[in-house]
Design a protein around this motif. Structure first.
Motif, PDB file in Angstrom:
ATOM      1  N   MET A 188      18.653  19.171 -39.595  1.00 36.88           N
ATOM      2  CA  MET A 188      19.166  20.441 -40.104  1.00 36.88           C
ATOM      3  C   MET A 188      20.289  20.238 -41.100  1.00 36.88           C
ATOM      4  SD  MET A 188      20.005  23.981 -38.040  1.00 36.88           S
ATOM      5  CE  MET A 188      18.284  24.106 -37.527  1.00 36.88           C
ATOM      6  N   LEU A 189      21.185  19.299 -40.825  1.00 33.91           N
ATOM      7  CA  LEU A 189      22.260  19.031 -41.771  1.00 33.91           C
ATOM      8  C   LEU A 189      21.709  18.530 -43.103  1.00 33.91           C
ATOM      9  CD1 LEU A 189      24.802  17.315 -39.349  1.00 33.91           C
ATOM     10  CD2 LEU A 189      25.133  19.514 -40.495  1.00 33.91           C
ATOM     11  N   ALA A 190      20.705  17.650 -43.034  1.00 30.58           N
ATOM     12  CA  ALA A 190      20.099  17.137 -44.268  1.00 30.58           C
ATOM     13  C   ALA A 190      19.382  18.245 -45.029  1.00 30.58           C
ATOM     14  CB  ALA A 190      19.132  16.003 -43.936  1.00 30.58           C
ATOM     15  N   ALA A 191      18.683  19.116 -44.303  1.00 28.25           N
ATOM     16  CA  ALA A 191      17.964  20.219 -44.949  1.00 28.25           C
ATOM     17  C   ALA A 191      18.913  21.159 -45.679  1.00 28.25           C
ATOM     18  CB  ALA A 191      17.155  20.998 -43.912  1.00 28.25           C
ATOM     19  N   GLU A 192      20.164  21.208 -45.223  1.00 20.57           N
ATOM     20  CA  GLU A 192      21.164  22.088 -45.847  1.00 20.57           C
ATOM     21  C   GLU A 192      22.083  21.345 -46.800  1.00 20.57           C
ATOM     22  OE1 GLU A 192      21.483  25.333 -45.825  1.00 20.57           O
ATOM     23  OE2 GLU A 192      19.812  25.714 -44.465  1.00 20.57           O
ATOM     24  N   GLY A 193      21.671  20.136 -47.215  1.00 19.93           N
ATOM     25  CA  GLY A 193      22.335  19.487 -48.332  1.00 19.93           C
ATOM     26  C   GLY A 193      23.268  18.340 -48.019  1.00 19.93           C
ATOM     27  N   ALA A 194      23.455  17.990 -46.746  1.00 20.99           N
ATOM     28  CA  ALA A 194      24.365  16.890 -46.413  1.00 20.99           C
ATOM     29  C   ALA A 194      23.680  15.538 -46.584  1.00 20.99           C
ATOM     30  CB  ALA A 194      24.867  17.035 -44.980  1.00 20.99           C
ATOM     31  N   ARG A 195      24.468  14.528 -46.883  1.00 17.35           N
ATOM     32  CA  ARG A 195      24.008  13.146 -46.818  1.00 17.35           C
ATOM     33  C   ARG A 195      24.330  12.664 -45.410  1.00 17.35           C
ATOM     34  NH1 ARG A 195      20.695   9.470 -49.605  1.00 17.35           N
ATOM     35  NH2 ARG A 195      21.226   7.389 -48.866  1.00 17.35           N
ATOM     36  N   VAL A 196      23.305  12.370 -44.620  1.00 20.88           N
ATOM     37  CA  VAL A 196      23.484  12.122 -43.200  1.00 20.88           C
ATOM     38  C   VAL A 196      23.356  10.641 -42.879  1.00 20.88           C
ATOM     39  CG1 VAL A 196      22.646  12.662 -40.875  1.00 20.88           C
ATOM     40  CG2 VAL A 196      22.586  14.419 -42.662  1.00 20.88           C
ATOM     41  N   ILE A 197      24.343  10.135 -42.135  1.00 20.25           N
ATOM     42  CA  ILE A 197      24.268   8.789 -41.580  1.00 20.25           C
ATOM     43  C   ILE A 197      23.812   8.913 -40.143  1.00 20.25           C
ATOM     44  CG2 ILE A 197      25.539   6.692 -41.000  1.00 20.25           C
ATOM     45  CD1 ILE A 197      27.258   8.766 -43.467  1.00 20.25           C
ATOM     46  N   VAL A 198      22.609   8.444 -39.852  1.00 19.54           N
ATOM     47  CA  VAL A 198      22.017   8.512 -38.524  1.00 19.54           C
ATOM     48  C   VAL A 198      22.420   7.262 -37.761  1.00 19.54           C
ATOM     49  CG1 VAL A 198      19.866   8.776 -37.225  1.00 19.54           C
ATOM     50  CG2 VAL A 198      20.039   9.716 -39.543  1.00 19.54           C
ATOM     51  N   THR A 199      23.158   7.415 -36.671  1.00 16.92           N
ATOM     52  CA  THR A 199      23.548   6.247 -35.884  1.00 16.92           C
ATOM     53  C   THR A 199      22.961   6.341 -34.483  1.00 16.92           C
ATOM     54  OG1 THR A 199      25.604   7.110 -34.914  1.00 16.92           O
ATOM     55  CG2 THR A 199      25.734   6.195 -37.142  1.00 16.92           C
ATOM     56  N   ASP A 200      22.617   5.173 -33.938  1.00 18.56           N
ATOM     57  CA  ASP A 200      22.029   5.126 -32.605  1.00 18.56           C
ATOM     58  C   ASP A 200      21.939   3.663 -32.176  1.00 18.56           C
ATOM     59  OD1 ASP A 200      20.145   7.499 -31.071  1.00 18.56           O
ATOM     60  OD2 ASP A 200      19.949   5.446 -30.341  1.00 18.56           O
ATOM     61  N   ARG A 201      21.857   3.457 -30.867  1.00 13.65           N
ATOM     62  CA  ARG A 201      21.555   2.102 -30.377  1.00 13.65           C
ATOM     63  C   ARG A 201      20.122   1.740 -30.714  1.00 13.65           C
ATOM     64  NH1 ARG A 201      22.699   1.146 -24.280  1.00 13.65           N
ATOM     65  NH2 ARG A 201      21.334   2.954 -24.155  1.00 13.65           N
ATOM     66  N   GLU A 202      19.237   2.760 -30.769  1.00 13.70           N
ATOM     67  CA  GLU A 202      17.830   2.546 -31.119  1.00 13.70           C
ATOM     68  C   GLU A 202      17.720   2.504 -32.639  1.00 13.70           C
ATOM     69  OE1 GLU A 202      15.489   1.912 -28.983  1.00 13.70           O
ATOM     70  OE2 GLU A 202      16.713   2.253 -27.204  1.00 13.70           O
ATOM     71  N   CYS A 203      18.019   1.352 -33.197  1.00 13.73           N
ATOM     72  CA  CYS A 203      18.153   1.249 -34.646  1.00 13.73           C
ATOM     73  C   CYS A 203      16.842   1.540 -35.384  1.00 13.73           C
ATOM     74  CB  CYS A 203      18.665  -0.146 -35.008  1.00 13.73           C
ATOM     75  SG  CYS A 203      19.346  -0.240 -36.667  1.00 13.73           S
ATOM     76  N   GLU A 204      15.729   1.080 -34.831  1.00 14.14           N
ATOM     77  CA  GLU A 204      14.434   1.305 -35.488  1.00 14.14           C
ATOM     78  C   GLU A 204      14.121   2.791 -35.589  1.00 14.14           C
ATOM     79  OE1 GLU A 204       9.705   0.101 -34.943  1.00 14.14           O
ATOM     80  OE2 GLU A 204      11.250  -1.002 -33.830  1.00 14.14           O
ATOM     81  N   GLN A 205      14.358   3.530 -34.489  1.00 10.83           N
ATOM     82  CA  GLN A 205      14.125   4.972 -34.509  1.00 10.83           C
ATOM     83  C   GLN A 205      15.092   5.666 -35.455  1.00 10.83           C
ATOM     84  OE1 GLN A 205      10.865   5.685 -33.214  1.00 10.83           O
ATOM     85  NE2 GLN A 205      12.033   7.582 -33.025  1.00 10.83           N
TER      86      GLN A 205
ATOM     87  N   LEU B  46      25.358  23.168 -37.321  1.00 16.66           N
ATOM     88  CA  LEU B  46      25.407  23.469 -38.750  1.00 16.66           C
ATOM     89  C   LEU B  46      26.504  24.486 -39.053  1.00 16.66           C
ATOM     90  CD1 LEU B  46      24.287  23.355 -41.648  1.00 16.66           C
ATOM     91  CD2 LEU B  46      22.614  25.105 -40.953  1.00 16.66           C
ATOM     92  N   TYR B  47      26.595  25.532 -38.254  1.00 14.22           N
ATOM     93  CA  TYR B  47      27.635  26.544 -38.467  1.00 14.22           C
ATOM     94  C   TYR B  47      29.028  25.928 -38.373  1.00 14.22           C
ATOM     95  CZ  TYR B  47      30.888  30.297 -37.371  1.00 14.22           C
ATOM     96  OH  TYR B  47      31.990  31.126 -37.348  1.00 14.22           O
ATOM     97  N   LEU B  48      29.269  25.145 -37.323  1.00 11.71           N
ATOM     98  CA  LEU B  48      30.588  24.539 -37.147  1.00 11.71           C
ATOM     99  C   LEU B  48      30.879  23.486 -38.213  1.00 11.71           C
ATOM    100  CD1 LEU B  48      30.758  24.181 -33.263  1.00 11.71           C
ATOM    101  CD2 LEU B  48      31.957  25.852 -34.703  1.00 11.71           C
ATOM    102  N   ALA B  49      29.849  22.839 -38.721  1.00  7.69           N
ATOM    103  CA  ALA B  49      30.023  21.821 -39.758  1.00  7.69           C
ATOM    104  C   ALA B  49      30.294  22.437 -41.130  1.00  7.69           C
ATOM    105  CB  ALA B  49      28.787  20.926 -39.833  1.00  7.69           C
ATOM    106  N   SER B  50      29.854  23.655 -41.318  1.00  6.14           N
ATOM    107  CA  SER B  50      29.954  24.298 -42.628  1.00  6.14           C
ATOM    108  C   SER B  50      31.303  24.977 -42.817  1.00  6.14           C
ATOM    109  CB  SER B  50      28.834  25.337 -42.785  1.00  6.14           C
ATOM    110  OG  SER B  50      29.135  26.505 -42.029  1.00  6.14           O
ATOM    111  N   ASP B  51      31.592  25.328 -44.059  1.00  9.22           N
ATOM    112  CA  ASP B  51      32.838  26.030 -44.368  1.00  9.22           C
ATOM    113  C   ASP B  51      32.815  27.478 -43.887  1.00  9.22           C
ATOM    114  OD1 ASP B  51      33.758  23.715 -45.571  1.00  9.22           O
ATOM    115  OD2 ASP B  51      33.100  24.313 -47.576  1.00  9.22           O
ATOM    116  N   GLU B  52      31.664  27.947 -43.457  1.00  5.34           N
ATOM    117  CA  GLU B  52      31.581  29.305 -42.912  1.00  5.34           C
ATOM    118  C   GLU B  52      32.469  29.472 -41.681  1.00  5.34           C
ATOM    119  OE1 GLU B  52      27.471  29.847 -42.014  1.00  5.34           O
ATOM    120  OE2 GLU B  52      26.846  29.162 -43.999  1.00  5.34           O
ATOM    121  N   SER B  53      32.681  28.391 -40.975  1.00  9.59           N
ATOM    122  CA  SER B  53      33.460  28.442 -39.732  1.00  9.59           C
ATOM    123  C   SER B  53      34.895  27.966 -39.937  1.00  9.59           C
ATOM    124  CB  SER B  53      32.779  27.595 -38.654  1.00  9.59           C
ATOM    125  OG  SER B  53      32.661  26.246 -39.075  1.00  9.59           O
ATOM    126  N   ARG B  54      35.438  28.159 -41.104  1.00  7.46           N
ATOM    127  CA  ARG B  54      36.772  27.638 -41.436  1.00  7.46           C
ATOM    128  C   ARG B  54      37.861  28.182 -40.518  1.00  7.46           C
ATOM    129  NH1 ARG B  54      39.133  30.874 -46.715  1.00  7.46           N
ATOM    130  NH2 ARG B  54      39.034  32.962 -45.798  1.00  7.46           N
TER     131      ARG B  54
END
Length: 253
Positions: A26-43, A226-234
């Motif tokens: 959802m963050l990517a769909a709304e324009g963010a550059r997303v760094i996906v982190t996980d222990r499951e690196c392949e996924q 997404l709401y909390l990440a956006s400036d809408e929730s300033r």
């Protein structure tokens, strides 16, 4: 029309599946550059490739790995606008059943992982013109569940820590908000497995209003992220938002 987080740099922990994956999408769909982190690196790499983001291996219990990941983020992107501390686990045990080892595991993943993420991300998020930390609590932090003592303790700590971090960042004038989300039952691989449906396909959650006993969809939580990440929730800071279809509000007898 630009997306709601257009041009922002976001890092999501536990992003390979479940709620974290939905957050990344959802963050990517709304324009963010997303760094996906996980222990499951392949996924994580599969998710990142699909959304046009980056992927990094991260065990949130490791201070050294947090430092390495955030150093790489700073070198590649110059800073960070959104941190979603999503990674988690749950073991069903009461206070009498739980081993100290399992209790400490919950604390390490949820509490220490969230602490480390905030501690080392804040220097990258200062003075970005409005940054946002979103921590993943749970309705377990708001209610009493006798069979998940370590999980409830960990999520309660995240709830309290969120408020402290929010006030620290505000007092210091960093321009960083810190809020938490408290999901109820959401149809994820983890919920499927612990409900005795391991190996089955995930249920399709229909659109529209849901009955009181229904499970939610990962996108329901991702929409709140997404709401909390956006400036809408300033003007939203230091709170916990239940995303639980009214579970916390309903009287129980």
């Amino acid at each position: 029309m630009a997306g709601r987080v257009e041009g922002k740099i976001a890092l999501v922990t536990g992003g390979a599946m479940g709620l974290g994956k939905a957050d990344c999408e959802m963050l990517a769909a709304e324009g963010a550059r997303v760094i996906v982190t996980d222990r499951e690196c392949e996924q994580a790499h599969k998710v990142a490739e699909r959304i046009g983001g980056d992927a990094m291996a991260l065990d949130v219990k490791s201070e050294e790995q947090w430092q390495e990941v955030l150093k790489a983020v700073e070198e590649r992107h110059g800073g960070l606008d959104i941190l979603v501390n999503n990674a988690g686990n749950v073991i069903f045990e009461s206070v009498e059943d739980s081993s100290l080892k399992n209790f400490k595991l919950h604390m390490a993943i949820h509490v220490e992982g969230t602490f480390l993420g905030c501690k080392y991300a804040i220097p990258l998020m200062k003075n970005r013109g409005g940054a946002s930390i979103v921590n993943m609590a749970s309705t377990a932090a708001l209610m009493g569940y006798g069979n998940i003592v370590a999980y409830t303790a960990a999520k309660g700590a995240i709830r309290a820590m969120t408020r402290s971090i929010a006030m620290h960042c505000q007092d210091e004038g960093y321009g960083i908000r810190c809020n938490a989300i408290a999901p109820g039952g959401i149809e994820t691989p983890m919920v499927r497995d612990i409900s005795g449906r391991g190996g089955e396909e995930l249920m399709e959650i229909p659109d529209g209003p849901l009955p009181a006993d229904a499970l939610g969809a990962p996108k329901d939580v991702a929409a709140a992220v997404l709401y909390l990440a956006s400036d809408e929730s300033r003007f939203v800071n230091g709170i916990v938002i239940p995303v639980d279809n009214g579970l916390d509000a309903r009287p129980h007898h």
